[in-house]
Structure formats: structure tokens, C-alpha cells
Design an enzyme around this catalytic site. Structure first.
Site, PDB file in Angstrom:
ATOM      1  CD  GLU B  68      -1.639  -2.393   1.708  1.00  0.00           C
ATOM      2  OE1 GLU B  68      -0.438  -2.586   1.998  1.00  0.00           O
ATOM      3  OE2 GLU B  68      -2.517  -3.269   1.871  1.00  0.00           O
ATOM      4  CG  HIS B 137      -9.813  -7.552   8.798  1.00  0.00           C
ATOM      5  ND1 HIS B 137      -8.930  -8.053   9.716  1.00  0.00           N
ATOM      6  CD2 HIS B 137      -9.219  -7.719   7.591  1.00  0.00           C
ATOM      7  CE1 HIS B 137      -7.846  -8.511   9.093  1.00  0.00           C
ATOM      8  NE2 HIS B 137      -8.004  -8.316   7.808  1.00  0.00           N
TER       9      HIS B 137
END
Lengths: 328, 342
Positions: B68, B137
Site C-alpha cells: 500500500e 477488519h
């Protein structure tokens, strides 16, 4: 790849402009900071990371670039900015925090942006690398000419961004060159203390790209290595990693007492100052005579003097302009 | 997931609406391209890039390595160089591995260049829990991004808004963080709030940033929410209506810029304010909304404002624990009851 006489003169001139600029900044930086050193005082407040000694990295690479090519640099950006053709007057004004600065005083010395020559930098270690890769991707997607060069220090090679961006650049075969300026010190921690391999060019193998090591802080050797890498990039053959042995003649930042250096290191470094060394070589190989070298020195000084005078005379920004330009 | 309705509108999921907005923009603007993990062949873990690689090919719809920092940083550089990248951070919870690229580069380069460069990029990221995925998450983190200057932040609650906000984001010259809630996405395997799947015009359109929507008018209390919070608020409003209480529901739609005027106008009318937020309770959206009202005018308030937000704990895995923590319509009704007693 050997430079032409014109390129050698260009490199010498820009090394001199960079050095004279840093010397001026160093002098002015201490105004208002004596007898007690307080970083917040004086005409140039804040941290200041000088590039004295690292000029060969900048000129040897940027001699192959034009304004359309993209360069990202580091928290120690002045030499690269000078070599990339950043507007010196407006860069000086930015460093002074003036309204006429490149960013109207919002960025300062660690955040130099000059879109006219595609130059930018980030004060965070290794974080200029992603934008360089992205600029290279942009050129590839647009079918536009141009390469990107990411400058970084040897301390940046142990950051995740280094490995992520090298992999991505190689995976996508992007026109980008990574230039590690190995000045041997990450603030006070030596390369030997921080890095598991003595030379970082070997890390290129991990990403299937060529790696080159340039010893000796030699602008002509940098020119040769960078020329090959940039030619590869322009030709669509993908990225290259170059590590350059260089050194900083200053501290990490202004005010750094440099107690971590072994005794005698600084003297030895000054004895190998690349600027007088290049002058000698260019005179020896007939690229310059003494008078021409003197004229280049005088012109470099004049260029710097003009930029510093511009910055000194410029107005401070209206304080409330701090609230502007957050969004495009 | 597509069913035809009248006048060139179809009921679309948010996932489909996002993909349609991007596709329509890619057809007319060659500068738009995508990078992210599993966005090409898979069409996005949450379905919002489905069909794009088939139409536009792998040069413009690029599956990336799990890097990322590299690809978000690259988007910043590509944006400054004239492209209009869209990148996906698969779960907002992953921001920790790449936050420098987001808040030191993407968010600051316009300012630090004195406006000399533009950073036209969209960072899509999924938010929200409720399906036992635990605290790496399931977070929303709206306030984390809205707090840091330099990023526009949008969070749609339904497919119509999702398409219009996406098209606007793609045309913006500043970075936009586009936060989509997994529970609204229309992915069957995540469970989906049916109210998020609504009629969407086929043609391209934009919704302006900084305009909250009054999605239900009322007189007695203002309930402010975003994304999933809007649906909880609407259900609570139904429950309150059965008791004769008329609730007004405001969908913020964008956090940056924040439409404080619409909230203030509504509270001036109702005198009561409840903020619903699936992000953490303290130092967040709910506090900001309440402060925006009370620092403006205290006099119209009939009761202390209330918030229904996620408690200040990491999000737990176990179903009863997570459901205990999440905002829901019953908690909103209880908040109203606390105000009624005040």
C-alpha cells in the site's frame, strides 16, 4: 559514458551554486541564534539539513535530465533542487518563509515544490520514492517521454517504502531510477550499525533490476552510472538502483555537534572536498582554464547572492494566508 | 442485483453504483486509472470494481502487490503528473501500513506546494463491522481521516449517493477519501442493509460535497448519521413514529466538507440532537457534530445532545460482544428517551 566539456562545466557550476548557497544559508541560519541556540529564532528558523559535500550526486544525475523529467528528493534537498533547475530565488524565499517563496512559505526547506521543473521532496525518509514511481507510471500510461528519479539517503534503504517501490517499479518496468546518496550516517547511526550489507546496490538483485555502486564521491563517475541508468529508463528497459558513496561535510542538521564522528573524520572529508577536486581535474583535462574556473566561481556566487538578497527583501506572508491552499 | 425500474433507473447496490461511476468516467477521461489489491480479475473484494478490467484492460485497472505504501505513494506522484488515479485500500484498518503516503503526501502536497500542484486522486476504502471480523477488519475510522486536514472525506449511505459522490470525487482536483461501508455494499456474503440498494439513473451525475441530505423530515428530534448510521436512524425514526414522535434524519454524506448549516437548521427546529456513529465514541464525529451545534447556539436546545457511537474499545470478535457494542435503532430510541426525561 563521458560528459562533454559543456556538461562538465555545467556540473562544476551547479556544484558551486549549491555549495555557495548552503554556505550562505549556514551563515544566515545562525543570525539570531547566538549566543543561545534556539532553532525557532532568526531569519531562517526550523530544522536545516545542508547538503555540503553531496553535490556530486545531484549534478551527476541531473546533468542527464531536463525540466520535463521528474525528481523527488529528501529532507536534504537543496543540492538536488539546484541541479534540477529549481528557481533559486523562490527556493531561497521559501526557506526564509516568505510570501514570494515557491509555496508562499507553507513548506520551508524540507518541502520544496517547483512544478515548473517537476521537482518535489518529502521530509519523511524514503517517502519520495512512491511519488517518483507514480510519475514514471504516469509517463508510461500517457505515452509521454520523461523519466523519474528518486533520491534517497542510505538510511532510507531499511524502510518498507524502499522495498515496496523497488518491487513495484521492476514489476511494471517503469522508467525510474533510484539514487541512494550514501553519506554514511543516519543522523548519528552509521551505515555499518544500521544495514546488514555493506553496499546497497546488491539489493537491486532482489528485484531483478541492475544495481550500480559509485565509489569516491566522484561527479564524473556518477555521471557515467546515471547516464546508463537513465538511458535504460528512457528506452523502456526499466528501473535501476544506484548507490553513490558521498559524504556530508556538515552535521545532520544545523546545530548538530557531530560527537558521533570518529576523531579526524571531518578533516579527512574536507581534504577530499569534491569541488576543488573537480576544478583541478577539469583544468588538468583541458575543460577549463584557471580564468574560466574563476569566472564560473564568481558567477555562482553572484547567482546565490541575488537569490539570498531576493529572499531577504521579500515580505512575510500575511498570517491568515496560512488558512489558504489546503485544497486545489 | 440489477432490476429494471422506470425512466432509465435501475435498483443498484452501492458496489455496482461505484463501479458504474468509475466506468463512465473512464470512458470520457483517459487520465482515470485504478490501482489496488484484487481490483482487476476479482473485481474488488467488495465488488466495487467489477467489470472494469474487462472493459478497460490491465493497464488502466491494475492489480497491485500487497504494497500500500508503494501504490498509494505512486498515486500521489501520478496525480501530480496529470493522471487521476483511483486507489483502493482494501480495509480502512490497513491504513497503518501506509499512512505516510496518505496524510503526509496525499493530504499535504497541495498545501506544501502553495497550490502549485493538484492531487486529483480517490482513495476508496471499506469500513464497518457487524459480521465478526474483529478489530483489524471492522473499524470505521471516519474521524481519523476527517481530522487530518487536506483530504475530502465522503461516506455514502445508498447507491444513488454512492454514484454521484464517486463521479464528483473523480472530477475533484483534491484528494478524496471515499469510505464505503461493507454492510451497505450489496455483497450477499456480508449481509446487506436493503435500504442501501436504491434506484440509480443510468446517466452520469455528480452530487456536491458538503451538502447533507434531510432523508426524513420531522419535528421533535434530529438524528444525524452517516453510512450505516443513517439506516439505523431511519429505523429508529419508524419506531419513534409509532410512539407519536416525529424524528428528522440527516445523512451527512460528506464529512469533509461538513454541512454544519443543515444540522443547525434542523436542530433549531427540533431542539433535540442525537448523533449516530459507528466510529469510536470519543474524539470523533459525534463530538464534532454536537460541538458544531452547541458552539453555534445553545438556546434552541430542549435537552442535552446524545450520541450513539461505538464504545472506546477495540472491536471484539464474538457475536454477542460485537453486537452489544454496535449502534442500533434500539439504542437511538433509548437516547431519545434519555432526552425526554431531561
Amino acid at each position: 559514458m563521458a560528459p562533454t566539456i559543456a556538461q562538465k562545466r555545467w556540473m562544476y557550476r551547479h556544484m558551486l551554486i549549491s555549495r555557495r548557497f548552503e554556505e550562505a544559508i549556514e551563515r544566515i541560519y545562525f543570525e539570531g541564534k547566538t549566543p543561545a541556540f534556539n532553532m525557532a529564532n532568526g531569519p531562517i528558523p526550523g530544522e536545516m539539513h545542508l547538503s555540503n559535500g553531496q553535490e556530486p550526486c545531484a549534478v551527476g544525475v541531473c546533468a542527464h535530465l531536463d525540466a520535463g523529467d521528474v525528481v523527488t528528493s529528501t529532507h536534504r534537498p537543496h543540492h538536488v533542487a539546484v541541479a534540477k533547475g529549481v528557481d533559486l530565488k523562490r527556493m531561497a524565499a521559501e526557506i526564509f518563509g516568505k510570501a514570494a517563496g515557491l509555496s508562499g512559505g507553507r513548506g520551508g526547506h524540507m518541502h520544496i515544490f517547483d512544478p515548473a521543473v517537476n521537482f518535489s521532496c518529502s521530509g519523511i525518509i524514503a517517502q519520495g520514492m512512491g511519488p517518483a514511481v507514480g510519475a514514471a507510471l504516469s509517463r508510461k500510461l500517457q505515452g509521454k517521454p520523461g523519466v523519474a528519479v528518486a533520491f534517497l539517503g542510505e538510511g532510507a534503504v531499511n524502510q518498507g517504502a524502499f522495498h515496496e517501490t523497488l518491487n513495484l517499479a521492476a514489476l511494471w518496468q517503469l522508467p525510474v531510477v533510484f539514487v541512494v546518496e550514501d553519506n554514511a550516517w543516519g543522523i548519528s547511526v552509521s551505515k555499518r550499525q544500521s544495514t546488514a550489507v555493506p553496499r546497497n546496490d546488491v539489493r537491486a538483485a532482489a528485484y531483478g533490476m541492475p544495481g550500480t555502486y559509485v565509489p569516491g564521491n566522484d561527479p564524473l563517475a556518477v555521471f557515467a552510472a546515471a547516464g546508463e541508468a537513465i538511458e535504460r529508463a528512457r528506452g523502456g528497459a526499466g528501473p535501476t538502483l544506484i548507490e553513490i558513496e558521498t559524504y556530508r561535510l556538515a552535521g545532520h542538521f544545523m546545530g548538530d555537534a557531530e560527537g558521533y564522528r570518529p576523531a579526524g573524520e571531518k578533516d579527512a572529508l574536507f581534504a577530499r572536498d569534491p569541488i576543488p577536486a573537480l576544478r583541478r581535474r577539469l583544468i588538468e583535462d583541458g575543460s577549463l582554464d584557471e580564468a574560466e574556473a574563476d569566472a564560473i566561481e564568481a558567477a555562482a556566487q553572484a547567482t546565490v547572492d541575488e537569490a539570498i538578497a531576493f529572499a531577504r527583501a521579500a515580505d512575510y506572508p500575511a498570517p491568515e494566508t496560512a488558512l489558504e491552499r489546503v485544497f486545489a | 442485483m440489477t432490476e429494471q425500474t422506470g425512466r432509465n433507473e435501475r435498483r443498484l447496490t452501492i458496489a455496482r453504483a461505484m463501479a458504474e461511476a468509475v466506468a463512465q468516467e473512464m470512458r470520457i477521461d483517459p487520465r482515470v486509472f485504478l490501482m489496488g489489491e484484487d481490483i482487476a480479475t476479482l473485481g474488488g473484494v467488495f465488488g466495487n470494481t467489477r467489470g472494469l478490467v474487462e472493459e478497460f484492460g490491465p493497464e488502466r485497472v491494475r492489480d497491485t502487490p500487497i504494497s500500500e505504501t508503494a501504490f498509494i505513494g505512486a498515486a500521489v506522484g501520478a496525480a501530480a503528473d496529470g493522471m487521476r488515479p483511483v486507489v483502493e485500500l482494501m480495509f480502512v484498518d490497513f491504513f497503518g501500513v501506509c499512512m505516510d503516503a496518505i496524510y503526509n503526501l496525499m493530504a499535504k502536497n497541495i498545501y506544501f506546494s502553495g497550490g502549485g500542484i493538484k492531487v486529483p486522486m480517490v482513495l476508496m476504502t471499506s469500513t464497518g463491522g457487524g459480521y465478526s471480523d474483529a478489530g483489524q477488519h471492522s473499524q470505521c475510522l471516519y474521524a481519523t481521516f476527517a481530522h487530518l486536514p487536506g483530504m475530502k472525506v465522503v461516506a455514502p449511505s445508498n447507491a444513488y449517493d454512492a454514484k454521484g459522490l464517486m463521479t464528483a470525487a473523480l472530477r475533484d482536483d483534491s484528494p478524496v477519501v471515499y469510505m464505503f461501508h461493507k454492510g451497505l455494499q450489496g455483497m450477499g456474503w456480508l449481509g446487506t442493509e436493503p435500504g442501501a440498494t436504491v434506484d440509480v439513473p443510468e446517466t452520469s451525475y455528480t452530487l456536491p460535497f458538503g451538502q447533507a441530505a434531510v432523508v426524513r423530515e420531522g419535528r421533535d428530534v434530529t438524528i444525524v448519521g452517516l453510512a450505516m448510521g443513517v439506516h439505523n436512524a431511519l429505523k429508529a425514526a419508524d419506531d419513534l413514529a409509532r410512539r407519536g414522535v416525529s424524528a428528522e434524519v440527516i445523512d451527512l454524506r460528506t464529512l469533509v466538507p461538513l454541512d454544519r448549516d443543515t444540522i443547525r437548521r434542523s436542530v433549531a427546529k427540533t431542539g433535540r440532537l442525537i448523533v449516530v456513529d459507528e466510529d469510536y465514541h470519543s474524539f470523533g464525529v459525534s463530538g464534532e457534530i454536537i460541538a458544531s451545534v452547541v458552539e453555534h447556539d445553545l438556546r434552541g436546545l430542549k435537552a442535552p445532545p446524545q450520541r450513539v457511537a461505538y464504545p472506546d474499545v477495540p472491536i471484539p470478535f464474538s457475536r454477542p460482544m460485537e453486537q452489544f457494542c454496535l449502534p442500533n435503532p434500539a439504542k437511538i430510541v433509548q437516547a431519545f428517551d434519555r432526552m425526554a426525561q431531561a
